[in-house]
Design a protein around this motif. Structure first.
Motif, PDB file in Angstrom:
ATOM      1  N   ALA A  89       0.809  -1.218   0.000  1.00 18.45           N
ATOM      2  CA  ALA A  89       0.000   0.000   0.000  1.00 18.45           C
ATOM      3  C   ALA A  89       0.846   1.273   0.000  1.00 18.45           C
ATOM      4  N   HIS A  90       2.073   1.184   0.528  1.00 16.74           N
ATOM      5  CA  HIS A  90       2.971   2.344   0.641  1.00 16.74           C
ATOM      6  C   HIS A  90       4.344   1.950   0.105  1.00 16.74           C
ATOM      7  N   PRO A  91       4.482   1.867  -1.212  1.00 17.77           N
ATOM      8  CA  PRO A  91       5.715   1.330  -1.798  1.00 17.77           C
ATOM      9  C   PRO A  91       6.959   2.202  -1.598  1.00 17.77           C
ATOM     10  N   ALA A  92       6.788   3.489  -1.322  1.00 17.87           N
ATOM     11  CA  ALA A  92       7.948   4.373  -1.223  1.00 17.87           C
ATOM     12  C   ALA A  92       8.084   4.969   0.172  1.00 17.87           C
ATOM     13  N   ILE A  93       9.316   5.002   0.641  1.00 19.08           N
ATOM     14  CA  ILE A  93       9.710   5.760   1.819  1.00 19.08           C
ATOM     15  C   ILE A  93      10.436   6.971   1.252  1.00 19.08           C
ATOM     16  N   VAL A  94      10.002   8.176   1.627  1.00 15.56           N
ATOM     17  CA  VAL A  94      10.537   9.373   0.975  1.00 15.56           C
ATOM     18  C   VAL A  94      11.060  10.359   2.012  1.00 15.56           C
ATOM     19  N   PHE A  95      12.295  10.810   1.798  1.00 12.41           N
ATOM     20  CA  PHE A  95      12.832  11.920   2.585  1.00 12.41           C
ATOM     21  C   PHE A  95      12.952  13.111   1.649  1.00 12.41           C
ATOM     22  N   THR A  96      12.310  14.218   2.032  1.00 16.23           N
ATOM     23  CA  THR A  96      12.376  15.448   1.258  1.00 16.23           C
ATOM     24  C   THR A  96      13.173  16.459   2.059  1.00 16.23           C
ATOM     25  N   ALA A  97      14.305  16.848   1.515  1.00 13.89           N
ATOM     26  CA  ALA A  97      15.174  17.820   2.171  1.00 13.89           C
ATOM     27  C   ALA A  97      14.779  19.213   1.724  1.00 13.89           C
ATOM     28  N   GLY A  98      14.281  20.014   2.661  1.00 15.03           N
ATOM     29  CA  GLY A  98      13.886  21.378   2.339  1.00 15.03           C
ATOM     30  C   GLY A  98      15.047  22.345   2.406  1.00 15.03           C
ATOM     31  N   ARG A  99      16.030  22.001   3.233  1.00 16.95           N
ATOM     32  CA  ARG A  99      17.189  22.872   3.408  1.00 16.95           C
ATOM     33  C   ARG A  99      18.406  22.012   3.702  1.00 16.95           C
ATOM     34  N   VAL A 100      19.477  22.215   2.942  1.00 15.57           N
ATOM     35  CA  VAL A 100      20.726  21.491   3.132  1.00 15.57           C
ATOM     36  C   VAL A 100      21.838  22.517   3.198  1.00 15.57           C
ATOM     37  N   THR A 101      22.644  22.465   4.257  1.00 15.98           N
ATOM     38  CA  THR A 101      23.793  23.365   4.359  1.00 15.98           C
ATOM     39  C   THR A 101      25.024  22.570   4.760  1.00 15.98           C
ATOM     40  N   ALA A 102      26.169  23.010   4.266  1.00 19.21           N
ATOM     41  CA  ALA A 102      27.452  22.402   4.635  1.00 19.21           C
ATOM     42  C   ALA A 102      28.448  23.526   4.861  1.00 19.21           C
ATOM     43  N   ASP A 103      29.277  23.374   5.893  1.00 15.91           N
ATOM     44  CA  ASP A 103      30.305  24.384   6.130  1.00 15.91           C
ATOM     45  C   ASP A 103      31.583  24.018   5.374  1.00 15.91           C
TER      46      ASP A 103
END
Length: 176
Positions: A89-103
């Motif tokens: 019923a839920h084939p995908a696990i999804v992570f949506t990154a709204g903000r990504v920062t790296a120093d």
């Protein structure tokens, strides 16, 4: 159209695509009242992101729930069943990154949302960003996730204790 300028860190702006062969998503969780650790990996992952000229970044990582392999077929079948991930019923696990920062040293902070089994919750990640070249970057992050937050509440005899740890190595290449 993709912008081909570079950010101060040397990465090209524009669209980036996940390299599945250079990426992995792994899961570890305590079971048997904390006496044993189950380890598994998701075989099918996809993703993309975008890096703006000002260094702002966002993206999506999609994991095929049915691709989980813990090395035990009976356990994998149960994990994918309606009692847990409900992969049909839920084939995908999804992570949506709204903000990504790296120093400048590569310390990475990612703020986004994780959707598992149709439930979305905020998730903040920390880790590292290592640049292979202006056209390739590897993001390494780890998250501790409470499975109950996503409706994965099956727990026969209280055998499953504590949160799960998700480890991600995501290699992105510039999309051209």
């Amino acid at each position: 159209m993709t912008d081909s300028s570079t950010t101060p860190a040397g990465l090209r702006t524009g669209t980036w695509v996940l390299d599945p062969a250079g990426s992995s998503v792994r899961l570890t969780h305590k079971t048997m009242w904390g006496a044993a650790t189950v380890k598994g990996a998701f075989a099918t992952v996809a993703g993309s992101g975008e890096l703006a000229p000002d260094g702002a970044a966002h993206g999506t990582l999609t994991i095929e729930a049915a691709s989980l392999d813990t090395g035990n077929t009976q356990r994998d079948t149960h994990l994918k069943s309606a009692e847990l991930f409900d992969a049909a019923a839920h084939p995908a696990i999804v992570f949506t990154a709204g903000r990504v920062t790296a120093d400048a040293e590569g310390a990475l902070a990612v703020d986004g949302e994780l959707t598992v089994r149709g439930t979305t919750r905020p998730l903040a990640l920390t880790g590292r960003a290592d640049t292979d070249s202006p056209d390739a970057v590897v993001l390494t992050v780890e998250a501790v996730v409470d499975r109950a937050d996503f409706g994965l509440t099956w727990n026969r005899l209280g055998m499953i204790k504590g949160p799960a740890t998700i480890s991600v190595v995501a290699r992105f290449t510039h999309g051209g």
